[in-house]
Design a protein around this motif. Sequence first.
Motif, PDB file in Angstrom:
ATOM      1  N   ALA A 124       0.840  -1.197   0.000  1.00 33.92           N
ATOM      2  CA  ALA A 124       0.000   0.000   0.000  1.00 33.92           C
ATOM      3  C   ALA A 124       0.876   1.249   0.000  1.00 33.92           C
ATOM      4  N   SER A 125       0.471   2.234  -0.766  1.00 29.70           N
ATOM      5  CA  SER A 125       1.204   3.497  -0.796  1.00 29.70           C
ATOM      6  C   SER A 125       0.222   4.644  -1.005  1.00 29.70           C
ATOM      7  N   GLY A 126       0.642   5.827  -0.591  1.00 25.20           N
ATOM      8  CA  GLY A 126      -0.175   7.010  -0.809  1.00 25.20           C
ATOM      9  C   GLY A 126      -1.299   7.209   0.176  1.00 25.20           C
ATOM     10  N   PHE A 127      -1.416   6.329   1.151  1.00 26.90           N
ATOM     11  CA  PHE A 127      -2.463   6.509   2.156  1.00 26.90           C
ATOM     12  C   PHE A 127      -1.997   7.556   3.163  1.00 26.90           C
ATOM     13  N   THR A 128      -2.919   8.383   3.633  1.00 30.25           N
ATOM     14  CA  THR A 128      -2.565   9.445   4.563  1.00 30.25           C
ATOM     15  C   THR A 128      -2.345   8.923   5.975  1.00 30.25           C
ATOM     16  N   SER A 129      -2.784   7.701   6.233  1.00 25.99           N
ATOM     17  CA  SER A 129      -2.549   7.087   7.529  1.00 25.99           C
ATOM     18  C   SER A 129      -2.501   5.582   7.358  1.00 25.99           C
ATOM     19  N   ASP A 130      -2.145   4.875   8.444  1.00 24.04           N
ATOM     20  CA  ASP A 130      -2.120   3.405   8.407  1.00 24.04           C
ATOM     21  C   ASP A 130      -3.452   2.812   8.834  1.00 24.04           C
ATOM     22  N   TYR A 131      -4.481   3.666   8.925  1.00 24.39           N
ATOM     23  CA  TYR A 131      -5.762   3.189   9.432  1.00 24.39           C
ATOM     24  C   TYR A 131      -6.576   2.572   8.292  1.00 24.39           C
ATOM     25  N   TYR A 132      -6.246   1.345   7.941  1.00 23.68           N
ATOM     26  CA  TYR A 132      -7.042   0.658   6.943  1.00 23.68           C
ATOM     27  C   TYR A 132      -6.965  -0.839   7.169  1.00 23.68           C
ATOM     28  N   ALA A 133      -8.078  -1.489   6.949  1.00 19.71           N
ATOM     29  CA  ALA A 133      -8.142  -2.946   6.968  1.00 19.71           C
ATOM     30  C   ALA A 133      -7.889  -3.437   5.549  1.00 19.71           C
ATOM     31  N   ILE A 134      -7.415  -4.665   5.446  1.00 22.26           N
ATOM     32  CA  ILE A 134      -7.078  -5.244   4.148  1.00 22.26           C
ATOM     33  C   ILE A 134      -7.838  -6.548   3.956  1.00 22.26           C
ATOM     34  N   GLY A 135      -8.303  -6.730   2.758  1.00 27.17           N
ATOM     35  CA  GLY A 135      -8.938  -7.995   2.394  1.00 27.17           C
ATOM     36  C   GLY A 135      -8.291  -8.570   1.148  1.00 27.17           C
ATOM     37  N   TRP A 136      -8.209  -9.870   1.099  1.00 24.17           N
ATOM     38  CA  TRP A 136      -7.786 -10.580  -0.118  1.00 24.17           C
ATOM     39  C   TRP A 136      -9.023 -11.236  -0.730  1.00 24.17           C
ATOM     40  N   PHE A 137      -9.208 -11.019  -2.013  1.00 28.12           N
ATOM     41  CA  PHE A 137     -10.311 -11.610  -2.761  1.00 28.12           C
ATOM     42  C   PHE A 137      -9.735 -12.366  -3.947  1.00 28.12           C
ATOM     43  N   ARG A 138     -10.538 -13.222  -4.519  1.00 25.27           N
ATOM     44  CA  ARG A 138     -10.104 -13.907  -5.731  1.00 25.27           C
ATOM     45  C   ARG A 138     -11.285 -14.080  -6.678  1.00 25.27           C
ATOM     46  N   GLN A 139     -10.941 -14.162  -7.944  1.00 29.14           N
ATOM     47  CA  GLN A 139     -11.972 -14.375  -8.959  1.00 29.14           C
ATOM     48  C   GLN A 139     -11.456 -15.355  -9.993  1.00 29.14           C
ATOM     49  N   ALA A 140     -12.147 -16.474 -10.080  1.00 23.88           N
ATOM     50  CA  ALA A 140     -11.814 -17.483 -11.073  1.00 23.88           C
ATOM     51  C   ALA A 140     -12.653 -17.244 -12.329  1.00 23.88           C
ATOM     52  N   PRO A 141     -12.191 -17.737 -13.480  1.00 22.54           N
ATOM     53  CA  PRO A 141     -12.947 -17.539 -14.721  1.00 22.54           C
ATOM     54  C   PRO A 141     -14.375 -18.039 -14.591  1.00 22.54           C
ATOM     55  N   GLY A 142     -15.324 -17.192 -14.968  1.00 27.05           N
ATOM     56  CA  GLY A 142     -16.725 -17.583 -14.938  1.00 27.05           C
ATOM     57  C   GLY A 142     -17.371 -17.576 -13.573  1.00 27.05           C
ATOM     58  N   LYS A 143     -16.616 -17.137 -12.564  1.00 29.30           N
ATOM     59  CA  LYS A 143     -17.158 -17.119 -11.204  1.00 29.30           C
ATOM     60  C   LYS A 143     -17.144 -15.702 -10.644  1.00 29.30           C
ATOM     61  N   GLU A 144     -17.935 -15.497  -9.621  1.00 31.73           N
ATOM     62  CA  GLU A 144     -17.966 -14.200  -8.969  1.00 31.73           C
ATOM     63  C   GLU A 144     -16.746 -14.025  -8.064  1.00 31.73           C
ATOM     64  N   ARG A 145     -16.410 -12.760  -7.811  1.00 33.09           N
ATOM     65  CA  ARG A 145     -15.320 -12.477  -6.893  1.00 33.09           C
ATOM     66  C   ARG A 145     -15.738 -12.909  -5.493  1.00 33.09           C
ATOM     67  N   GLU A 146     -14.819 -13.565  -4.775  1.00 30.49           N
ATOM     68  CA  GLU A 146     -15.119 -14.047  -3.441  1.00 30.49           C
ATOM     69  C   GLU A 146     -14.026 -13.637  -2.471  1.00 30.49           C
ATOM     70  N   VAL A 147     -14.433 -13.449  -1.232  1.00 30.22           N
ATOM     71  CA  VAL A 147     -13.444 -13.103  -0.212  1.00 30.22           C
ATOM     72  C   VAL A 147     -12.626 -14.337   0.137  1.00 30.22           C
ATOM     73  N   VAL A 148     -11.349 -14.147   0.352  1.00 29.56           N
ATOM     74  CA  VAL A 148     -10.440 -15.226   0.752  1.00 29.56           C
ATOM     75  C   VAL A 148     -10.071 -15.058   2.223  1.00 29.56           C
ATOM     76  N   SER A 149      -9.633 -13.850   2.568  1.00 25.46           N
ATOM     77  CA  SER A 149      -9.190 -13.595   3.925  1.00 25.46           C
ATOM     78  C   SER A 149      -9.159 -12.096   4.153  1.00 25.46           C
ATOM     79  N   CYS A 150      -9.220 -11.682   5.404  1.00 31.01           N
ATOM     80  CA  CYS A 150      -9.109 -10.267   5.714  1.00 31.01           C
ATOM     81  C   CYS A 150      -8.421 -10.096   7.059  1.00 31.01           C
ATOM     82  N   ILE A 151      -7.855  -8.900   7.238  1.00 31.50           N
ATOM     83  CA  ILE A 151      -7.142  -8.588   8.466  1.00 31.50           C
ATOM     84  C   ILE A 151      -7.514  -7.180   8.883  1.00 31.50           C
TER      85      ILE A 151
END
Length: 128
Positions: free
Chosen positions: A24-51
Motif C-alpha cells: 500500500a502506498s499514498g495513504f494518509t494514515s495506516d488506518y485501513y483494513a485489508i482484504g484478499w479476494f479472488r476471482q476465477a474464470p466464470g465465477k464471482e469475486r469471493e473473499v479469501v481472507s481479511c485482516i
Amino acid sequence: QAQLVESGGDLVQPGGSLRLSCAASGFTSDYYAIGWFRQAPGKEREVVSCISSNGLSTNYADPVKGRFTISRGDDKSKVYLQMNSLKPEDTAIYYCAARKVLYYSGSLFLHASEYDYWGQGTQVTVSS
C-alpha cells in the motif's frame, strides 16, 4: 494518491506454496483494513481472507482455512497471504483491497462492497 499493488502470483503445482504481497502506498494514515479476494474464470469475486487495521483480527473463507495465513508487515504498509497446500481450485486472480477506518481497531470487513481501494490483481495458477 492511494494505491495497492499485488505481487507473488505464479504457476505452481498442486500441494505447493506461494506468498502473495500487497503493498500500500499514498495513504494518509495506516488506518485501513485489508482484504484478499479472488476471482476465477466464470465465477464471482469471493473473499479469501481479511485482516483488521491493528493486525489483531483475521478471518478466512472456509475453503482456505488451515491452508492460508494473512499477516501484516511490521511497517503495516504490506500485507501478505501465505498460501500452502495449494489446490487446482485455488486458481484465480487474487486482489487485495483496502478499507479506510478512523482508527486502529479489530474490525473486519468481509464484503467487496465495503472496500474503498483495489489493486490490479495477480494471477495464481495451480496445475500439474
